[in-house]
Motif scaffolding. Structure first.
Motif, PDB file in Angstrom:
ATOM      1  N   ILE A 174     -47.778   5.087  83.492  1.00  0.00           N
ATOM      2  CA  ILE A 174     -48.297   4.316  82.360  1.00  0.00           C
ATOM      3  C   ILE A 174     -49.433   3.462  82.884  1.00  0.00           C
ATOM      4  O   ILE A 174     -49.219   2.585  83.723  1.00  0.00           O
ATOM      5  CB  ILE A 174     -47.207   3.440  81.714  1.00  0.00           C
ATOM      6  CG1 ILE A 174     -46.069   4.340  81.225  1.00  0.00           C
ATOM      7  CG2 ILE A 174     -47.792   2.617  80.600  1.00  0.00           C
ATOM      8  CD1 ILE A 174     -44.854   3.563  80.755  1.00  0.00           C
ATOM      9  N   TYR A 175     -50.628   3.712  82.423  1.00  0.00           N
ATOM     10  CA  TYR A 175     -51.789   2.987  82.901  1.00  0.00           C
ATOM     11  C   TYR A 175     -52.027   1.789  81.982  1.00  0.00           C
ATOM     12  O   TYR A 175     -51.983   1.898  80.765  1.00  0.00           O
ATOM     13  CB  TYR A 175     -53.020   3.880  82.896  1.00  0.00           C
ATOM     14  CG  TYR A 175     -52.882   5.058  83.839  1.00  0.00           C
ATOM     15  CD1 TYR A 175     -52.967   4.869  85.204  1.00  0.00           C
ATOM     16  CD2 TYR A 175     -52.675   6.336  83.364  1.00  0.00           C
ATOM     17  CE1 TYR A 175     -52.845   5.939  86.075  1.00  0.00           C
ATOM     18  CE2 TYR A 175     -52.539   7.409  84.213  1.00  0.00           C
ATOM     19  CZ  TYR A 175     -52.630   7.195  85.580  1.00  0.00           C
ATOM     20  OH  TYR A 175     -52.505   8.256  86.429  1.00  0.00           O
ATOM     21  N   GLU A 176     -52.282   0.641  82.613  1.00  0.00           N
ATOM     22  CA  GLU A 176     -52.595  -0.576  81.849  1.00  0.00           C
ATOM     23  C   GLU A 176     -54.086  -0.800  81.913  1.00  0.00           C
ATOM     24  O   GLU A 176     -54.759  -0.429  82.869  1.00  0.00           O
ATOM     25  CB  GLU A 176     -51.836  -1.756  82.445  1.00  0.00           C
ATOM     26  CG  GLU A 176     -50.327  -1.604  82.353  1.00  0.00           C
ATOM     27  CD  GLU A 176     -49.606  -2.793  82.966  1.00  0.00           C
ATOM     28  OE1 GLU A 176     -50.256  -3.775  83.324  1.00  0.00           O
ATOM     29  OE2 GLU A 176     -48.379  -2.700  83.108  1.00  0.00           O
ATOM     30  N   ASP A 177     -54.621  -1.420  80.865  1.00  0.00           N
ATOM     31  CA  ASP A 177     -56.043  -1.737  80.848  1.00  0.00           C
ATOM     32  C   ASP A 177     -56.352  -2.744  81.941  1.00  0.00           C
ATOM     33  O   ASP A 177     -55.590  -3.658  82.222  1.00  0.00           O
ATOM     34  CB  ASP A 177     -56.459  -2.307  79.495  1.00  0.00           C
ATOM     35  CG  ASP A 177     -56.335  -1.264  78.378  1.00  0.00           C
ATOM     36  OD1 ASP A 177     -56.423  -0.058  78.723  1.00  0.00           O
ATOM     37  OD2 ASP A 177     -56.142  -1.640  77.222  1.00  0.00           O
ATOM     38  N   GLY A 178     -57.526  -2.588  82.561  1.00  0.00           N
ATOM     39  CA  GLY A 178     -57.947  -3.510  83.616  1.00  0.00           C
ATOM     40  C   GLY A 178     -58.175  -4.913  83.073  1.00  0.00           C
ATOM     41  O   GLY A 178     -58.625  -5.119  81.955  1.00  0.00           O
ATOM     42  N   GLU A 179     -57.849  -5.913  83.867  1.00  0.00           N
ATOM     43  CA  GLU A 179     -57.989  -7.302  83.417  1.00  0.00           C
ATOM     44  C   GLU A 179     -59.329  -7.857  83.739  1.00  0.00           C
ATOM     45  O   GLU A 179     -60.005  -7.595  84.631  1.00  0.00           O
ATOM     46  CB  GLU A 179     -56.898  -8.163  84.026  1.00  0.00           C
ATOM     47  CG  GLU A 179     -55.537  -7.766  83.525  1.00  0.00           C
ATOM     48  CD  GLU A 179     -54.449  -8.584  84.183  1.00  0.00           C
ATOM     49  OE1 GLU A 179     -54.738  -9.621  84.789  1.00  0.00           O
ATOM     50  OE2 GLU A 179     -53.299  -8.183  84.090  1.00  0.00           O
TER      51      GLU A 179
END
Length: 91
Positions: free
Chosen positions: A86-91
């Motif tokens: 599950i990839y999270e959006d970069g902060e």
């Protein structure tokens, strides 16, 4: 034969098996035949005794089967992964 609706259809067994799986299995069978043939030749030429050749046949067969089973599990895991990242959006 497989029943599909009101009709029966004939399906081929190997159409359901992926091609890399068949190819890898044939390669491992070839490795097994080479190893067992080498042990048989060593027994025939006198390099191995009858007892050692019998043990060698068992060891080679179990080793090739174990390697094939490990390869099969790794291949199946890559073909249909159980855990998808599950990839999270970069902060």
């Amino acid at each position: 034969l497989v029943r599909v609706g009101p009709t029966w259809r004939r399906i081929k067994l190997f159409t359901m098996v992926p091609t890399p799986l068949i190819t890898g299995t044939i390669v491992y069978l070839a490795v097994a035949f080479v190893l067992v043939g080498g042990i048989f030749a060593s027994n025939a030429t006198g390099l191995l005794s009858k007892d050692n050749a019998a043990i060698g046949h068992i060891v080679a067969t179990i080793a090739v089967f174990s390697m094939w089973l490990f390869w099969l599990c790794a291949w199946m895991h890559q073909w249909h992964p159980l855990i998808k990242p599950i990839y999270e959006d970069g902060e």
